[in-house]
Scaffold this active site. Sequence first.
Site, PDB file in Angstrom:
ATOM      1  N   MET A 175      -3.960  -7.027  -7.204  1.00  0.00           N
ATOM      2  CA  MET A 175      -3.161  -8.027  -8.072  1.00  0.00           C
ATOM      3  C   MET A 175      -4.357  -9.152  -8.824  1.00  0.00           C
ATOM      4  SD  MET A 175       0.083  -7.075  -8.486  1.00  0.00           S
ATOM      5  CE  MET A 175       1.140  -5.901  -6.943  1.00  0.00           C
ATOM      6  N   ASN A 216      -5.202   2.673 -13.312  1.00  0.00           N
ATOM      7  CA  ASN A 216      -3.701   1.854 -12.501  1.00  0.00           C
ATOM      8  C   ASN A 216      -2.441   2.277 -12.904  1.00  0.00           C
ATOM      9  OD1 ASN A 216      -2.971  -0.942 -12.099  1.00  0.00           O
ATOM     10  ND2 ASN A 216      -2.576  -1.692 -13.874  1.00  0.00           N
ATOM     11  N   GLY A 229       1.016  -0.927   0.116  1.00  0.00           N
ATOM     12  CA  GLY A 229      -0.115  -0.104  -0.008  1.00  0.00           C
ATOM     13  C   GLY A 229       0.396   1.146  -0.023  1.00  0.00           C
ATOM     14  N   THR A 230       2.083   1.376  -0.503  1.00  0.00           N
ATOM     15  CA  THR A 230       2.877   3.137  -0.771  1.00  0.00           C
ATOM     16  C   THR A 230       1.990   3.563  -1.174  1.00  0.00           C
ATOM     17  OG1 THR A 230       4.945   1.769  -2.200  1.00  0.00           O
ATOM     18  CG2 THR A 230       4.655   1.673  -0.353  1.00  0.00           C
ATOM     19  N   HIS A 255       1.322   1.088 -13.773  1.00  0.00           N
ATOM     20  CA  HIS A 255       2.085  -0.304 -13.683  1.00  0.00           C
ATOM     21  C   HIS A 255       3.738   0.262 -14.040  1.00  0.00           C
ATOM     22  CE1 HIS A 255       3.102  -4.977 -15.319  1.00  0.00           C
ATOM     23  NE2 HIS A 255       3.774  -3.737 -15.976  1.00  0.00           N
TER      24      HIS A 255
HETATM   25  C1  GAR Z   1       3.569  -1.122  -7.115  1.00  0.00           C
HETATM   26  O1  GAR Z   1       4.244  -0.587  -7.596  1.00  0.00           O
HETATM   27  C2  GAR Z   1       2.836  -0.554  -8.421  1.00  0.00           C
HETATM   28  O2  GAR Z   1       2.974  -0.151  -9.637  1.00  0.00           O
HETATM   29  C3  GAR Z   1       2.662  -2.717  -8.753  1.00  0.00           C
HETATM   30  O3  GAR Z   1       2.406  -2.742  -7.613  1.00  0.00           O
HETATM   31  C4  GAR Z   1       3.046  -2.144  -7.010  1.00  0.00           C
HETATM   32  C5  GAR Z   1       2.821  -1.594  -5.319  1.00  0.00           C
HETATM   33  O4  GAR Z   1       2.621  -1.370  -4.289  1.00  0.00           O
HETATM   34  N1  GAR Z   1       1.577  -3.304  -9.211  1.00  0.00           N
HETATM   35  C6  GAR Z   1       2.011  -3.391 -10.350  1.00  0.00           C
HETATM   36  O5  GAR Z   1       1.959  -4.189 -11.044  1.00  0.00           O
HETATM   37  C7  GAR Z   1      -0.321  -3.397 -11.935  1.00  0.00           C
HETATM   38  N2  GAR Z   1       0.190  -4.832 -12.614  1.00  0.00           N
HETATM   39  P1  GAR Z   1       2.264  -0.810  -3.113  1.00  0.00           P
HETATM   40  O6  GAR Z   1       1.434  -1.862  -2.820  1.00  0.00           O
HETATM   41  O7  GAR Z   1       3.381  -0.544  -2.228  1.00  0.00           O
HETATM   42  O8  GAR Z   1       1.909   0.148  -3.446  1.00  0.00           O
END
Ligand code: GAR
Length: 208
Positions: free
Chosen positions: A93, A108, A15-16, A110
């Site tokens: 995800m 979203n 969740g950052t 990515h």
């Molecule tokens: C983020 O870096 C985002 O870009 C990626 O997951 C991470 C979530 O981090 N998203 C994907 O890969 C979507 N296909 P978080 O849980 O710390 O926000």
Amino acid sequence: MTQPLNAVCLLSGGGTTLQNLIDLAERGELPLRFSRVISSRADAYGLVRAETHGIPSAVIQRKAHASWEAFNQALSDAVDAENPDLVIFAGFMSLFWPGERYIGRIMNVHPALIPAFCGKGMYGHHVHEAVIEKGVKITGATVHFVDNQYDHGPIILQEAVEVLDDDDADILAERVQAAERRIYPQAIRLFAEKRLIIQGRRVRILQS
Ligand code: GAR
């Protein structure tokens, strides 16, 4: 200031991304308020962040549903209940598509330059590992509208990030996430200002 958007956040992990948006909104730098955070995992730290900031949350897990369709319906119902202006994926995800009434209302982020290094199974750290493995010199971050396929809808903003010779996936992820923290709020601000016009696969940005 632009009227705050009523947003629902969907996440699966730390969740950052959510935290960055909450912080900006609390500082009055982003016209946004989250009416609910929905997680596809019960142990996602993003749920703790929501609670800390007084945002109601829910957990809707794929494994608790007999089919993807049932999971998608449960999520759709939970999102509809908030009547959101915008649905924000923040490290979510699972595939989710509530139907055509949400075209242009789900975003979203990515961690690559779509259409490179994206699609099913290509998320989070896997993306940066694949980028290093391929030896590409430029990667980056993409904010796009969501459609009914993984990482596929019209692209709103992208920021390039150089891959340096000594990078590993962790160091690269930090620089890409810094780019995400710039372009995601920027895209949400443009949406709030009604400056994003979808034309087929392209998103035109109206001048202010
Ligand atoms: C983020 O870096 C985002 O870009 C990626 O997951 C991470 C979530 O981090 N998203 C994907 O890969 C979507 N296909 P978080 O849980 O710390 O926000």
